[in-house]
Enzyme design. Structure first.
Site, mmCIF file in Angstrom:
data_model
loop_
_atom_site.group_PDB
_atom_site.id
_atom_site.type_symbol
_atom_site.label_atom_id
_atom_site.label_comp_id
_atom_site.label_asym_id
_atom_site.label_seq_id
_atom_site.Cartn_x
_atom_site.Cartn_y
_atom_site.Cartn_z
ATOM 1 N N LYS A 175 0.881 -1.050 -0.010
ATOM 2 C CA LYS A 175 -0.116 -0.145 0.037
ATOM 3 C C LYS A 175 0.945 1.064 -0.368
ATOM 4 O O LYS A 175 0.180 2.474 -0.488
ATOM 5 C CB LYS A 175 -1.023 0.538 1.228
ATOM 6 C CG LYS A 175 -1.949 1.369 1.247
ATOM 7 C CD LYS A 175 -2.576 1.153 0.185
ATOM 8 C CE LYS A 175 -3.540 2.372 -0.200
ATOM 9 N NZ LYS A 175 -4.741 2.314 0.688
ATOM 10 N N LYS A 243 -0.445 11.901 5.386
ATOM 11 C CA LYS A 243 -0.302 11.163 6.750
ATOM 12 C C LYS A 243 1.290 9.776 5.412
ATOM 13 O O LYS A 243 1.508 8.924 6.347
ATOM 14 C CB LYS A 243 -1.502 10.477 6.975
ATOM 15 C CG LYS A 243 -0.358 9.450 8.137
ATOM 16 C CD LYS A 243 -1.244 8.475 7.352
ATOM 17 C CE LYS A 243 -2.931 8.151 7.158
ATOM 18 N NZ LYS A 243 -3.134 6.831 7.279
#
Length: 299
Positions: A175, A243
């Site tokens: 990811k 983030k």
């Protein structure tokens, strides 16, 4: 795994978790949800699911638990905090963490879950709000292969491309790579659009022909037209991609891997956030390119 006999708990019913839970209901699973905001729970109930007043209540009888929360500390709190799922779930339950967090945190909470008798998978998703609504998410799962196969029917209710990518932590590593590519692609598409506009080119025509050639990509397909119109309704917010870029830059540093373009894009994403655009879609990187260029769109 029979859908009607399988109870799935979904913790976190936001932009991604809410549609995923609704699709589980549509697929016939007994779906129970918990969210800090009660309205999201009511939305799930209106869609045919069941609501819970706490994490512990949601997971008590669940065969499969899906968590979809914003960041590593949130996953640690939901899993290991007071009233968390690791202590409240029944032995043998599968825990699928679909959040995007640091790979090392995924390994650590996975180990704690295994010690408590649960079967963990780190299985972050890609596809944004559209993919969550349409149940076409790409799911990259790390963990035991046997657990992955047991969870497959549930994953197939929310995703289309579902791949076991390795042991615990691998899903989060893949990811991170995904977010690196997506951010870099958005930046390049943003630069291309501002460049085209500076020369007065018909951007819609340009997007069409670029998407059909070697430059073709999902950002051109799914976001470029809205970007050209300066429409940045969040499918995936700048705050969250900022983030995620912190995750990939830290992980790359730890592995001794150079990501010069990725590091620059991370800085650009952070700058966009500092300018007050954190709540916009990550495609709003175009606004920063425009500002750096000293250009405004010529309508």
């Amino acid at each position: 795994m029979s859908t009607q006999q399988t109870t799935v708990a979904v913790i976190g019913l936001g932009i991604m978790g809410g549609p995923m839970a609704a699709n589980l209901v549509k697929a016939g699973f007994d779906t129970v949800g918990y969210n800090r905001s009660p309205q999201k729970v009511k939305d799930l109930e209106a869609a045919g699911g069941r609501g819970a007043a706490s994490i512990a209540e949601a997971v008590a009888d669940a065969d499969v638990i899906i968590t979809m929360v914003p960041d590593s500390p949130d996953v640690e709190d939901v899993a290991l905090g007071e009233g968390g799922l690791v202590g409240a779930a029944k032995s043998g339950a599968i825990w699928v963490d679909a959040s995007t967090i640091r790979p090392d945190v995924a390994v650590r909470v996975g180990e704690a879950a295994t010690e408590a008798g649960l079967r963990p998978l780190d299985a972050p998703v890609s596809g944004g709000e559209k993919g969550a609504i349409e149940a076409t998410l790409s799911i990259m799962a790390g963990g035991e292969a046997e657990t992955f196969e047991a969870a497959r029917p549930v994953l197939e209710a929310v995703g289309k491309t579902i791949v076991h990518v390795g042991p615990s932590g691998s899903g989060q590593t893949v990811k991170a790579a995904n977010q690196l590519i997506v951010a870099g692609t958005i930046e390049l598409v943003s630069e291309a659009l501002v460049f085209l506009e500076a020369y007065g080119v018909d951007t819609e025509a340009a997007i069409k022909v670029l998407a059909g050639g070697l430059a073709g990509n999902r950002i051109l397909d799914n976001k470029a037209s809205a970007m050209a119109q300066r429409s940045f309704q969040p499918g995936f917010r700048v705050d969250l991609h900022h983030k995620d870029m912190g995750i990939v830059t830290a992980a790359a540093r730890e592995a001794g891997v150079a990501i010069p373009l990725g590091a620059l894009t991370a800085q650009l994403m952070g700058s966009l956030r500092q300018l007050g655009h954190g709540d916009l879609d990550h495609s709003a990187l175009l606004l920063l390119v425009e500002q750096l260029s000293g250009h405004t769109r010529k309508d």
